[in-house]
Design an enzyme around this catalytic site. Structure first.
Site, PDB file in Angstrom:
ATOM      1  N   ASP A  82      29.090-165.029  41.208  1.00  0.00           N
ATOM      2  CA  ASP A  82      27.963-165.441  40.380  1.00  0.00           C
ATOM      3  C   ASP A  82      28.427-165.587  38.924  1.00  0.00           C
ATOM      4  O   ASP A  82      29.052-164.674  38.369  1.00  0.00           O
ATOM      5  CB  ASP A  82      26.878-164.351  40.491  1.00  0.00           C
ATOM      6  CG  ASP A  82      25.562-164.772  39.893  1.00  0.00           C
ATOM      7  OD1 ASP A  82      25.275-165.983  39.856  1.00  0.00           O
ATOM      8  OD2 ASP A  82      24.790-163.869  39.478  1.00  0.00           O
ATOM      9  N   GLY A 208      17.622-166.856  37.585  1.00  0.00           N
ATOM     10  CA  GLY A 208      16.574-166.159  36.847  1.00  0.00           C
ATOM     11  C   GLY A 208      15.239-166.194  37.558  1.00  0.00           C
ATOM     12  O   GLY A 208      14.181-166.276  36.942  1.00  0.00           O
TER      13      GLY A 208
HETATM   14  O1  G3H Z   1      22.603-165.162  38.664  1.00  0.00           O
HETATM   15  C1  G3H Z   1      21.714-164.316  38.895  1.00  0.00           C
HETATM   16  C2  G3H Z   1      20.350-164.603  38.658  1.00  0.00           C
HETATM   17  O2  G3H Z   1      20.124-165.797  38.100  1.00  0.00           O
HETATM   18  C3  G3H Z   1      19.341-163.540  38.721  1.00  0.00           C
HETATM   19  O3  G3H Z   1      18.346-163.623  37.720  1.00  0.00           O
HETATM   20  O4  G3H Z   1      17.874-161.212  37.356  1.00  0.00           O
HETATM   21  O5  G3H Z   1      16.348-162.957  36.526  1.00  0.00           O
HETATM   22  O6  G3H Z   1      16.529-162.523  38.970  1.00  0.00           O
HETATM   23  P1  G3H Z   1      17.203-162.519  37.651  1.00  0.00           P
HETATM   24 ZN    ZN Z   2      22.028-166.465  37.003  1.00  0.00          ZN
END
Ligand code: G3H
Ligand code: ZN
Length: 306
Positions: A82, A208
């Site tokens: 990621d 996100g």
């Molecule tokens: O790359 C990981 C995410 O985009 C997670 O985002 O923590 O806002 O769910 P979040």
């Molecule tokens: Zn992310």
């Protein structure tokens, strides 16, 4: 079963109008909770390792745990990097057995983002590993609405970016913000439609997602979003359950009694998201995709507020 790549499962998801949950994990309990939920829901799943997870657990340790978790279930599991920071980190992840990579060049000028993404793509494709890229910027919590609007993906750049970089999937900025603790962001669905129209064969990725309204998530899945990243919503559940456990059993000295509560809490939130994303039930008992073509089956909207 052994790990699979994200290529095939995202292609299936895109064609059948559901999304695969991509859940961030940092430790054994989170990995177990995520994989157990996916297995029970007969859903493909992506386990992703963030930069923070690499710092916390180490690349090899994280990869090892995900591989073992995958080997114990009959649903497809992907091990994904990621927000990969650079070319060499992607190389290290390939060596560690990752079956899906990401180069996140959102902070770079467009041409430089394309140049590094295409280098990663070249080596990854040589061994059959797909690559996610990012066009536009999904920002971190604390930014202003003007900053979010200015950072959104430009649909006019999408086709050229994919043609030049060769990326397999594309993270797009549609109005979500990383690490939101409540679910009140709406996505720019018209922008999703325009990007999807420009690159219809490319699975789009929503980052996100913890802070995005469920209605918006479901709409976006109908317009090309085929991978949805979830981190904060799971971390909240993990910590809340841990805190409650300590409060209820203040004298306990067996960490497993606390951590199993956290594992269960993560599992239930993953189940909720898998149902929302429409990927529940798409894998047969034998581990293959259920056929024929399924209709989108997002669960009823709802669930607990983050
Ligand atoms: O790359 C990981 C995410 O985009 C997670 O985002 O923590 O806002 O769910 P979040
Ligand atoms: Zn992310």
């Amino acid at each position: 079963m052994p790990l699979v790549t994200s290529k095939e499962i995202l292609k299936e998801a895109l064609a059948n109008h559901y999304a695969v949950g991509a859940f961030n994990a940092n430790n054994m309990e989170q990995i177990q909770g995520i994989v157990e939920a996916a297995a029970e829901e007969h859903a493909p799943v992506i386990l992703q390792v963030s930069q923070g997870a690499i710092r916390y657990a180490g690349l090899e340790f994280a990869a090892g745990m995900v591989k073992i978790a995958a080997s114990l279930v009959d649903v497809p599991v992907v091990l994904h990097l990621d927000h990969g920071t650079d070319f060499l980190q992607n190389v290290r992840c390939m060596r560690a057995g990752f079956t899906s990579l990401m180069f996140d060049g959102h902070d770079l000028p467009l041409e430089e983002n394309i140049a590094i993404t295409s280098r990663v793509v070249e080596i990854a494709h040589a061994v059959g590993v797909p690559v996610e890229a990012e066009l536009g910027k999904v920002l971190q919590v604390g930014v202003s609405m003007d900053e979010v609007l200015a950072a959104m993906t430009d649909p006019d750049e999408a086709a050229e970016f994919i043609a030049k970089s060769g990326a397999d999937s594309l993270a797009v900025a549609l109005g979500s913000i990383h690490a939101m603790e409540s679910r009140n962001a709406s996505l720019d669905i018209e922008r999703a439609k325009a990007i999807h129209a420009a690159i219809p064969e490319v699975p789009l990725v929503l980052h996100g997602s913890s802070g995005v309204k469920h209605e918006s998530v479901v709409d976006a899945i109908q317009h090309g979003i085929a991978k949805i990243n979830v981190a904060t919503y799971l971390n909240q559940a993990f910590c809340e359950a841990l805190g409650e456990g300590i409060e209820k059993m203040p004298k306990n000295t067996d960490p497993r009694k606390y951590l199993s509560l956290s594992r269960d809490a993560v599992k239930e939130r993953v189940r909720e998201k898998i149902r929302l994303f429409g990927s529940s039930g798409v894998i047969s008992a034998g581990g293959g995709f259920v056929s024929p073509k399924r209709s989108f089956r997002s669960a009823e909207l709802g669930g607990s507020e983050a």
